[in-house]
Structures are given as structure tokens and as C-alpha cells.
Design a protein around this motif. Structure first.
Motif, short mmCIF file in Angstrom:
data_model
loop_
_atom_site.label_atom_id
_atom_site.label_comp_id
_atom_site.label_asym_id
_atom_site.label_seq_id
_atom_site.Cartn_x
_atom_site.Cartn_y
_atom_site.Cartn_z
N UNK A 97 0.84 -1.20 0.00
CA UNK A 97 0.00 0.00 0.00
C UNK A 97 0.87 1.25 0.00
N UNK A 98 1.95 1.22 0.80
CA UNK A 98 2.83 2.38 0.87
C UNK A 98 3.53 2.68 -0.43
N UNK A 99 3.80 1.67 -1.24
CA UNK A 99 4.42 1.89 -2.55
C UNK A 99 3.39 2.32 -3.58
N UNK A 100 2.23 1.71 -3.52
CA UNK A 100 1.22 1.98 -4.54
C UNK A 100 0.69 3.42 -4.45
N UNK A 101 0.54 3.93 -3.25
CA UNK A 101 -0.02 5.29 -3.08
C UNK A 101 0.88 6.34 -3.72
N UNK A 102 2.19 6.42 -3.37
CA UNK A 102 3.02 7.46 -4.00
C UNK A 102 3.26 7.21 -5.49
N UNK A 103 3.37 5.95 -5.91
CA UNK A 103 3.57 5.68 -7.33
C UNK A 103 2.35 6.11 -8.15
N UNK A 104 1.15 5.82 -7.63
CA UNK A 104 -0.06 6.24 -8.33
C UNK A 104 -0.15 7.76 -8.39
N UNK A 105 0.21 8.42 -7.30
CA UNK A 105 0.19 9.90 -7.30
C UNK A 105 1.18 10.45 -8.31
N UNK A 106 2.36 9.84 -8.39
CA UNK A 106 3.36 10.30 -9.36
C UNK A 106 2.88 10.08 -10.79
N UNK A 107 2.34 8.90 -11.08
CA UNK A 107 1.86 8.60 -12.42
C UNK A 107 0.74 9.55 -12.83
N UNK A 108 -0.18 9.80 -11.91
CA UNK A 108 -1.31 10.70 -12.22
C UNK A 108 -0.83 12.13 -12.45
N UNK A 109 0.11 12.58 -11.62
CA UNK A 109 0.63 13.94 -11.79
C UNK A 109 1.38 14.09 -13.10
N UNK A 110 2.21 13.08 -13.42
CA UNK A 110 2.95 13.14 -14.68
C UNK A 110 2.01 13.10 -15.88
N UNK A 111 1.00 12.25 -15.80
CA UNK A 111 0.03 12.15 -16.90
C UNK A 111 -0.71 13.48 -17.09
N UNK A 112 -1.12 14.10 -16.00
CA UNK A 112 -1.83 15.38 -16.10
C UNK A 112 -0.92 16.48 -16.65
N UNK A 113 0.34 16.49 -16.23
CA UNK A 113 1.27 17.52 -16.70
C UNK A 113 1.54 17.36 -18.20
N UNK A 114 1.74 16.12 -18.65
CA UNK A 114 2.01 15.89 -20.07
C UNK A 114 0.79 16.25 -20.93
N UNK A 115 -0.40 15.94 -20.43
CA UNK A 115 -1.60 16.29 -21.19
C UNK A 115 -1.74 17.81 -21.30
N UNK A 116 -1.42 18.49 -20.22
CA UNK A 116 -1.54 19.95 -20.25
C UNK A 116 -0.43 20.60 -21.07
N UNK A 117 0.72 19.94 -21.16
CA UNK A 117 1.87 20.54 -21.84
C UNK A 117 1.92 20.18 -23.32
N UNK A 118 1.84 18.88 -23.63
CA UNK A 118 2.00 18.43 -25.01
C UNK A 118 0.73 17.79 -25.57
N UNK A 119 -0.29 17.67 -24.73
CA UNK A 119 -1.55 17.12 -25.21
C UNK A 119 -1.59 15.62 -25.28
N UNK A 120 -0.57 14.93 -24.79
CA UNK A 120 -0.52 13.46 -24.81
C UNK A 120 -0.19 12.97 -23.40
#
Length: 554
Positions: free
Chosen positions: A386-409
Motif C-alpha cells: 500500500x505504501x508503494x502503490x499510493x506514491x507511485x499512483x500519485x506520481x503517475x497521475x501527476x505526470x500524466x496530467x502535466x504531459x496532457x496539459x503541456x503536449x496534449x498526450x
């Protein structure tokens, strides 16, 4: 601070972050308590009290069981002489090869209403359902029985060593004061072995707290099973994280209490020249009772479960999908090999850094970080997952949102649900398993060898590669084997973190058993047991050699 201190501090910071990330990920769930007051209220009212009660009751029963069974077995082989004693000395360790959840599957089939034992009783005496009482295996008492027969070797191994350290002068002094053999055992031998027994019982306690497979199969609501129910059944990540945080705090309290209790006591080994206490030679009925007493734990913890699994496997062996079995076995071997290689590489880096660490703050930081890394084994796999999944999911979601806002993908999930996440969990969980033999092996290499090599112009890396590594080869092999087998058996973290459609032998055995397809679960289970026998055989050989070398004539 000199140049040597900066890399040491950087290494210490990296290692501390490696272990701290899963733990902080779990504890951070309390920061979001305002977002889920209803969840907290529900957990406090309905989940945590029952989970705490069932976990505490299970732990109490298992602690009592392993203490009695392990101490008695150790006393029989260490203090008495009877036929087969040397065989029993190492055979007592065989239950270590049996994961608790696999033994639970075997005994459930053997003792349930439709199993061979109750079927034989009904056919023999003409009984029907309701005509007789039979203990329910799927209960807290049944789970305590399973954990006791599997985990007692932890107590046996340490208590045996303590009993062998008795000296003849201790026994003679007690007898000269008029103590009977029973009083001598209670007032001399038991207090001397108490620290070893307590350490073994603590290991069994930690394994019981961390278990998911057996507790889930028996329908218990422990902290670990509650974490999975909150995550998978309710889909509530926050509730699972908060339960994991509570379990983590329980584990920390147990460790602190144990260390403080042990820290107030002082125990000293007898001098090498001291005459060991002679073994009492048994004759007649007592000899037979000792043999039977040694056979009982081996039979209950290893021989009978293996026989049950073979009986279950045989009718379904021809229908086993060998291609899928090969895939499960390949996934298990791949994970175990990668985890062993990564863990050994990290352990070698750390223990050698500790050896080279300079005096002062840098050296203290490196040694403290190494100590922190070793605590991962005390943390249940469910908490780490659980301790690994929570920060990894937060990182993946943040990176995905940033890339969508920056490059659209978007990037999707780069780390969550990958083999990399699993390996991270295994390294954190089993670092201490590999650290112990390698650290002990490195401690046996005298610093004079380092000085000689350095005087010939060899640098630190060359000294490690040409001097230390060849001498450490047996310790490295032992550490790698232990990690390999532990990963083969691991279930809780693998269930949460594994990639989609990536099943291991442990996962598939659990899924088959949960569906009551015990015959199909038998082959994966026996494969895991076979892998677990390998380190037990190595440990048994060491026990046998020490027994022969330290033998004394009564």
C-alpha cells in the motif's frame, strides 16, 4: 567534512528515502482524514476493534503455541540422548519450507466436513451431520494451529542454541543446592534460554501479523485481511491506507517494546573451555516418548501437509494446463531471480560502504541508514504494498496530467502495476534477509587484508573485487538463495502490485484455493514447498555439522 563524507551522506540519504517512501506513503493517509470522515468513523466503529481483537487473539495463541512446541523440541534434542537425535536436530527445521497459507489449504481439505477424516468417521460409526462434534479448522483456533506447526522452528532454532550453551558447572551447582531435575530446568535452564525463546517467538509473531493467505482463507478479519477487503471489495484506497497505517504503528510498538526489554538484560556466553552439560541418556519408555515427541511437530508441520497435497494433486495432474503452469513458474522464477540480484547488489554496496565509512557524522549516517533498511523485514508485505502503490499512483497521475496539459498526450501508468513496483517492494521487504549472512561474512575478513591490498596500490573497488568478493561468495550465495525463496513464497505484496494478467505460483495457488479448487492448487503449492526445502537443507547441513563438531559424551 572531507570529500569522503559527501558520497557517504548521499548514500545514506538515498537509502533512508528508499525505505521511508513506503512508510510515509502509508502514514500520509491521515493527512487526508478530513476528506473521508465517514470512512474514519466506519473503521473506528466496525473494522478496527474487531481486527484488533482477532489479530491480538491469533497472535497470543500462536505465541503460546510456538513457545511451548519450539522450546520442548529444542530441549529434547539439546539435553537428552536417544536414538535418532541427530536426525531430529535438523529435521525439526523442515516446516520452515511450508508457507502458512499452503498448510492452511492442506489441513482444510483434510479436516473439513467432506474431507477424509470426517468421511471416515461417518462411514465407520454410521454418524450423520449433527450427530457428532468436530473442531472447525476454519477458525481462529485452526489458524493458530497452522501457524504454530509452521513457525515453531523459529523458537526451536534459537532455543536449541541456548540450551547447548549450558555448562556442567551450572547444573552441578544447582544440584548441589538440592534442586531436583525439574527445579533445575525451571530455575536454571529456562531463564538462560528465555532471551532466545523470546526472540524466536517475536519472529513468529511478526510472521503471523504479516500473513494474508491463511487468515483470508480461514475467513478471519485481521488487520492484513481488512486492508485487502477495503482495497479490493470496497474500492476505498484511503481506508486501506489508514488500516495499513494502524498496522504499521502496531508493528513499531512491538519492535520498540522488544528492543527495550532486551536492552535492559545482559547475557554472557560461557568460555570455550567450559565443559558442556552432559546429555541425559534415556532408556525404555522414556526413549520411545522422546522419539514420538520429536516426530509429532515434523509430521504436523511438514510430512502430513505434503502427503495431503500429493493426494490432492494426483487426480488432477493429467488435467493440469502445463503451458499455463510453465508461465506461472516462469513469472515466479523471473521475479525471484531479479529480486535476488537487485537485493544482493544493494546489500553489497551498503555493507561495503559501512566498512569504508569514515568516522564522524558521515559514518554514523551510513550506519544508521543501513539499520533503517534492515527494518523493512519487520513491516508486513501488505503495508509495504500500500505504501508503494499510493506514491507511485500519485506520481503517475501527476505526470500524466502535466504531459496532457503541456503536449496534449498523456503517459498513462508508467510505474503503477509494473514489475518495477514489485521489485521495489521485494528489495525493501527482504533487504535484511540478504544483509545478515553477507554482513557476517564481511565481518570475518580481517582489516589487515584491506591494508595489505591498499599498500600494493589497489583502490577500494579493486580491493572489493579481488579480495572481498571471492571470500564473500558463500555468503552471497546464501543471501541470494534466501531472498529467492522468500520471493517465490511471497503473496500479499504480489497480489496488490503485480501487473495485469501476471500471476505467480503463490497467487495462482491462492486463487485456486479461494475457489475451492484445492486439487488444482496442489501443484503450484508443492512447487513452492520444493523451492523452500533448498535453504532448509543448507541450514540443516550446518546444524548437522555443528552437532557433530560440538558433540560430547554423557
Amino acid at each position: 567534512m572531507g570529500g569522503a563524507g559527501t558520497p557517504a551522506l548521499l548514500l545514506a540519504a538515498l537509502l533512508a528515502a528508499l525505505v521511508a517512501l513506503p512508510l510515509l506513503g502509508v502514514l500520509s493517509s491521515f493527512l487526508h482524514a478530513q476528506a473521508s470522515l465517514e470512512t474514519l468513523a466506519h473503521l473506528s466503529a466496525h473494522v478496527i476493534p474487531r481486527a484488533a481483537f482477532e489479530t491480538a487473539l491469533l497472535v497470543a495463541l500462536v505465541t503460546f503455541g510456538v513457545t511451548v512446541l519450539g522450546t520442548t523440541s529444542a530441549w529434547l534434542v539439546a539435553a537428552l540422548d536417544f536414538p535418532g537425535r541427530r536426525f531430529f536436530e535438523w529435521a525439526m527445521l523442515l516446516p520452515l519450507a511450508m508457507p502458512g497459507y499452503i498448510v492452511a489449504y492442506a489441513y482444510t481439505d483434510f479436516l473439513q466436513f467432506s474431507g477424509p477424516v470426517q468421511t471416515w468417521l461417518r462411514e465407520t460409526f454410521g454418524w450423520q451431520h449433527g450427530d457428532y462434534w468436530f473442531p472447525e479448522i476454519r477458525s481462529i483456533v485452526g489458524a493458530a494451529f497452522v501457524f504454530t506447526v509452521v513457525l515453531y522452528p523459529y523458537v526451536y532454532l534459537l532455543a536449541r542454541t541456548a540450551f547447548l550453551a549450558r555448562t556442567a558447572s551450572m547444573i552441578d551447582a544447582a544440584r548441589s543446592l538440592g534442586l531436583s531435575p525439574l527445579a533445575t530446568w525451571l530455575r536454571v535452564n529456562v531463564p538462560l534460554a528465555r532471551p532466545a525463546v523470546a526472540a524466536g517467538a517475536l519472529l513468529a509473531l511478526m510472521e503471523t501479523i504479516a500473513d494474508y493467505g491463511a487468515a483470508s482463507y480461514f475467513g478471519l478479519q485481521t488487520f492484513t485481511t481488512s486492508i485487502y477487503r477495503a482495497w479490493f471489495a470496497l474500492g476505498d484506497r484511503l481506508a486501506a491506507s489508514q488500516l495499513a497505517a494502524v498496522l504499521l504503528l502496531v508493528v513499531v510498538v512491538v519492535i520498540v517494546v522488544e528492543e527495550r526489554t532486551r536492552g535492559r538484560a545482559r547475557f554472557f556466553a560461557a568460555p570455550n573451555a567450559a565443559r558442556p552439560a552432559p546429555r541425559a541418556v534415556l532408556r525404555g519408555a522414556r526413549r520411545a516418548l522422546a522419539v514420538v515427541g520429536c516426530c509429532i511437530p515434523i509430521t504436523l508441520g511438514f510430512l502430513l501437509p505434503v502427503a495431503i497435497l500429493v493426494r490432492l494433486m494426483w487426480p488432477t495432474l493429467a488435467e493440469t494446463p502445463l503451458d499455463r503452469y510453465a508461465q506461472w513458474l516462469g513469472n515466479s522464477l523471473l521475479l525471484a531471480a531479479l529480486a535476488a540480484a537487485l537485493t544482493i547488489a544493494l546489500v553489497l554496496l551498503i555493507v561495503y560502504a559501512v566498512r569504508l565509512a569514515p568516522a564522524g557524522a558521515a559514518g554514523t549516517a551510513v550506519r544508521g541508514a543501513a539499520r533503517l533498511m534492515s527494518l523493512g523485514y519487520a513491516v508486513p508485505g501488505a503495508v509495504i504494498a500500500v505504501g508503494i502503490l499510493v506514491p507511485l499512483a500519485a506520481f503517475d497521475n501527476a505526470l500524466d496530467a502535466w504531459l496532457k496539459a503541456t503536449v496534449g498526450v498523456g503517459s498513462g501508468l508508467l510505474l503503477t502495476g509494473t514489475v518495477a513496483a514489485l521489485l521495489y517492494a521485494f528489495v525493501v521487504r527482504y533487504f535484511a534477509v540478504a544483509q545478515q549472512p553477507i554482513e557476517a561474512g564481511l565481518a570475518r575478513i580481517t582489516p589487515a587484508m584491506d591494508a595489505s591490498a591498499r599498500s600494493l596500490g589497489a583502490g577500494p573497488l579493486e580491493v572489493f573485487g579481488r579480495v572481498h568478493l571471492p571470500l564473500l561468495a558463500p555468503s552471497v550465495a546464501a543471501g541470494a538463495l534466501l531472498v529467492f525463496v522468500d520471493v517465490m513464497k511471497e503473496l500479499p505484496a504480489t497480489l496488490v502490485l503485480r501487473p495485469f494478467n501476471f500471476d505467480t505460483l503463490a497467487v495462482i495457488a491462492y486463487q485456486f484455493a479461494a475457489d475451492e479448487r484445492l486439487g488444482e492448487a496442489a501443484l503450484p503449492s508443492l512447487t513452492i514447498v520444493l523451492a523452500g526445502v533448498l535453504p532448509v537443507m543448507l541450514l540443516s547441513r550446518a546444524i548437522g555439522r555443528s552437532s557433530v563438531h560440538g558433540a560430547h559424551t554423557p
